[in-house]
Design an enzyme around this catalytic site. Structure first.
Site, mmCIF file in Angstrom:
data_model
loop_
_atom_site.group_PDB
_atom_site.id
_atom_site.type_symbol
_atom_site.label_atom_id
_atom_site.label_comp_id
_atom_site.label_asym_id
_atom_site.label_seq_id
_atom_site.Cartn_x
_atom_site.Cartn_y
_atom_site.Cartn_z
ATOM 1 C CE LYS A 131 -0.668 0.465 5.001
ATOM 2 N NZ LYS A 131 0.169 1.669 5.114
ATOM 3 N NE ARG A 156 1.067 -8.420 10.897
ATOM 4 C CZ ARG A 156 0.880 -7.580 9.892
ATOM 5 N NH1 ARG A 156 1.811 -6.706 9.588
ATOM 6 N NH2 ARG A 156 -0.216 -7.620 9.166
ATOM 7 C CG ASP A 202 -0.826 4.970 5.119
ATOM 8 O OD1 ASP A 202 -1.483 4.024 4.649
ATOM 9 O OD2 ASP A 202 0.326 4.837 5.586
ATOM 10 C CD GLU A 203 -1.764 1.780 8.365
ATOM 11 O OE1 GLU A 203 -2.833 1.131 8.381
ATOM 12 O OE2 GLU A 203 -0.649 1.247 8.313
#
Length: 664
Positions: free
Chosen positions: A48, A612, A239-240
């Site tokens: 992203k 992760r 973002d986020e």
């Protein structure tokens, strides 16, 4: 990465970026067609940041002026890294681009428009410590004589006030949800919040929350300013976005009002910060707020193996409030994730450490392996085992278990049972009593040291002729706790339980916003103490463990340490090998979250943890909450999240608890 030539600022580009070469089709679609309101759903490990960087470079290449672009991130470090990457791609530093956190952008704008909302441009920004200091002054002004009994600390009050502002939730509703023990004083808290706000305004001071609230006030109360800013910001990129709170969403909505070019990037499946005020509805309802929204999905994953992504996709598919996505890996096939059920927490720790050592022997650095857990207290048994086996580890986002202040506080109570002459422990205990300060504690310790045992101390007139006052009341409460301890006959577990069910619990709840987490730590300590029958060996081993963890040096491999982290702290990071521990029904999902109806956020946490991992993923739990030494107790079932995964998506490791997982 594109080849580039650094140019002088504002010098025209002498080359064109080959976007088709640099981006995959999903990313390219966003970069080329990101005008208007756009929602970019970027899955874990899908690049992203790369997409945002190339989108900004594309705008600059098309002639958009840098000062017309607003790039909002959640840390200033992230903004700097993005701008540096834009420099690499575009060939020149994009001087003039508005890049930074919401607070950073608000600060710059408020310096210019402060007078429009009743502030002077030279206002001072309070950091966390300064804000707490000011709040303490307000408390002294409001309460010349402190309320009888314990009252919430400035830290707890500030946390309540801040959360109320960021969630736009009235104080009484917030107390009902998060701090029910403070409902009787909700009127006081509301009064304190108002006085705190007034004090800041009078002194031309703002804290971090004020920066956002004042910017929103500016945009709402001054339409001419709002129109000017929304004309200036031709393109807004956030973002986020799944981590924004209501205030932040309101701000970017207003700033995008004129041109309507707002592109938000995020992943609803990774929205895990509601406790900080993050509002998942901001991303879920984005098309409702912006009816002409174009929605893009970036589902190509460059991090994890197909097998890990298969499990992750199955995990998150059980959430009903989401944008369905199906992450696809570009990596070659590897092992299925493993699920291991162990007989006890001791054996779970031993299994994990043994597997880590085997992987290390195969050439995997410790630093490429991480152990993740839902709550900080879940790491305690593993930390003890790692120290015993002399494995260096780094604890992310907090303090090692036995070094935490509340653990040391409770152990201090136990130490004075073993040694009534322990001046250091007495001082630590006394300073936590309401009404006893440093001078008072020193005087009391001098009296205590005249005696040789705890029964003598609790029977003596330690406070002399004093029969009243806050210090006297504080000593009497401590004396009651000490009398309980005397009755426990040196059983470590019972002694710890006696401390945390007494006055110390009230101290934690009034002093710390995260009191529930600290109490969970102490309950884990009590469970761990159950393996010891006598106090002396328990204290000796804890002290030796502490000293070893502090003194141990490993200069040659100082950077090669195993990572221990809560899942919240691990977001955005990645490792070759990930262990997710304590995957039991009473630990993950977190019981309190389930009670509060947040099961979907818990599932998102599990999804974040699983994604992760790059190549190997282990999911472990113990079928007993007790240790092997203490005797097995309270049999546990596996987490419902494990039960939701089809059996062909993982391999079972039968260690001791053979077929336990399959039985559910």
């Amino acid at each position: 990465m594109s080849q580039y030539i650094l140019r002088r600022e504002n010098e025209p580009a002498n080359f064109k970026i080959d976007y088709k070469k640099e981006l995959n089709p999903e990313q390219l679609e966003v970069v080329l067609n990101g005008d208007g309101p756009c929602l970019v759903l970027a899955g874990a490990g899908s690049g992203k940041t790369r997409t945002i960087v190339y989108r900004v470079a594309y705008l600059l290449e098309k002639g958009v002026r840098p000062e017309e672009i607003l790039l909002v991130t959640f840390t200033n470090k992230a903004a700097r890294e993005m701008l540096d990457r834009i420099t690499q791609v575009f060939g020149v530093y994009p001087k003039g681009v508005w890049g930074g956190t919401f607070h950073h952008i608000a600060h710059i704008l408020l310096r210019k428009y402060a007078r429009a909302i009743g502030y002077e441009p030279n206002f001072t920004i309070l950091d966390q410590e300064d804000a707490l200091s000011l709040l303490k002054i307000v408390l002294k002004d409001l309460y010349q004589n402190p309320p009888k009994g314990r009252f919430p600390s400035a830290s707890v009050l500030h946390s309540i006030i801040s959360l109320s502002r960021n969630t736009r939730m009235p104080v009484n509703n917030l107390l009902e949800m998060y701090y029910p023990n403070f409902l009787p004083i909700q009127g006081d808290i509301t009064r304190i919040a108002a006085a705190f706000a007034q004090k800041k305004k009078q002194s031309n001071l703002v804290d971090f929350d004020d920066l956002l609230e004042l910017l929103r006030l500016l945009l709402d109360s001054k339409p001419e300013v709002r129109e000017s800013l929304s004309r200036m910001f031709k393109y807004i990129l956030v973002d986020e976005y799944q981590d924004t709170n209501r205030l932040q969403a309101d701000i970017v909505t207003r700033l995008s009002g004129h041109h309507g070019n707002i592109l938000v990037v995020g992943d609803d499946a990774q929205s895990i910060y509601s406790f900080r005020g993050a509002e998942i509805q901001n991303i879920l309802q984005f098309p409702k707020f912006f009816p002409k929204t174009k929605t893009f999905k970036i589902e190509t994953n460059y991090r994890s193996s197909p097998e890990i992504l298969g499990l992750a996709n199955k995990i998150i598919s059980n959430n009903s409030r989401q944008y369905p996505k199906n992450l696809k890996s570009v990596k070659k096939s590897q092992d299925l994730p493993w699920v291991a059920a162990l007989s006890s927490s001791d054996e779970e720790a031993e299994f994990i450490v043994q597997r880590i050592l085997e992987l290390r022997a195969e050439g995997m650095p410790f630093s490429e392996m991480a152990v993740l857990f839902r709550a900080s207290h879940h790491s305690q048994v593993l930390e003890f085992e790692l120290t015993r086996r002399e494995i260096a580890y780094e604890y992310r986002g907090g303090v090692r278990f036995f070094e935490r202040a509340h653990i040391k506080d409770v152990l201090a109570h136990l130490k004075v049972i073993e040694n009534a002459k322990d001046e250091i422990s007495w001082n630590r205990i006394l300073l936590h009593q309401d009404g006893i300060g440093e001078a008072g504690a020193k005087k009391i310790v001098m009296e205590i040291l005249k005696y040789t045992s705890l029964p003598e101390i609790t029977s003596a007139q330690i406070m002399g002729d004093k029969k009243s006052g806050r210090a006297f009341d504080g000593w009497q409460k401590l004396r009651q706790t000490l009398l309980k301890l005397i009755a426990k006959e040196h059983n470590p577990r019972e002694l710890i339980e006696a401390v945390i069910t007494g006055d110390y619990r009230e101290y934690l709840e009034n002093e710390f916003p995260n009191a529930a987490e600290r109490l969970a730590d102490l309950e884990t300590l009590a469970e761990f103490a159950g393996r010891y029958e006598k106090l002396q060996p328990f204290l000796a081993e804890i002290t030796l463990q502490e000293s070893f963890s502090v003194d141990r040096g490993d200069e040659e491999n100082d950077d090669d340490k195993l990572i221990l982290s809560t899942i919240h702290q691990a977001k955005g990071l990645e490792w070759e090998v990930v262990f997710i521990i304590n995957m039991a029904a009473d630990a993950f999902p977190y019981p309190r979250a389930v009670k509060e109806g947040e099961i979907e956020e818990e599932r998102r946490l599990f999804y974040v943890a699983a994604t992760r991992a790059k190549s190997k993923l282990y999911l472990t739990y113990s079928i007993s909450g007790g240790s092997a030494m203490a005797g097995f107790a309270n049999l546990r079932s596996p987490s419902q999240f494990l039960l939701e995964i089809p059996k062909d998506f993982y391999e079972s490791i039968d260690v001791v608890a053979e077929n336990h997982f399959d039985a559910f």
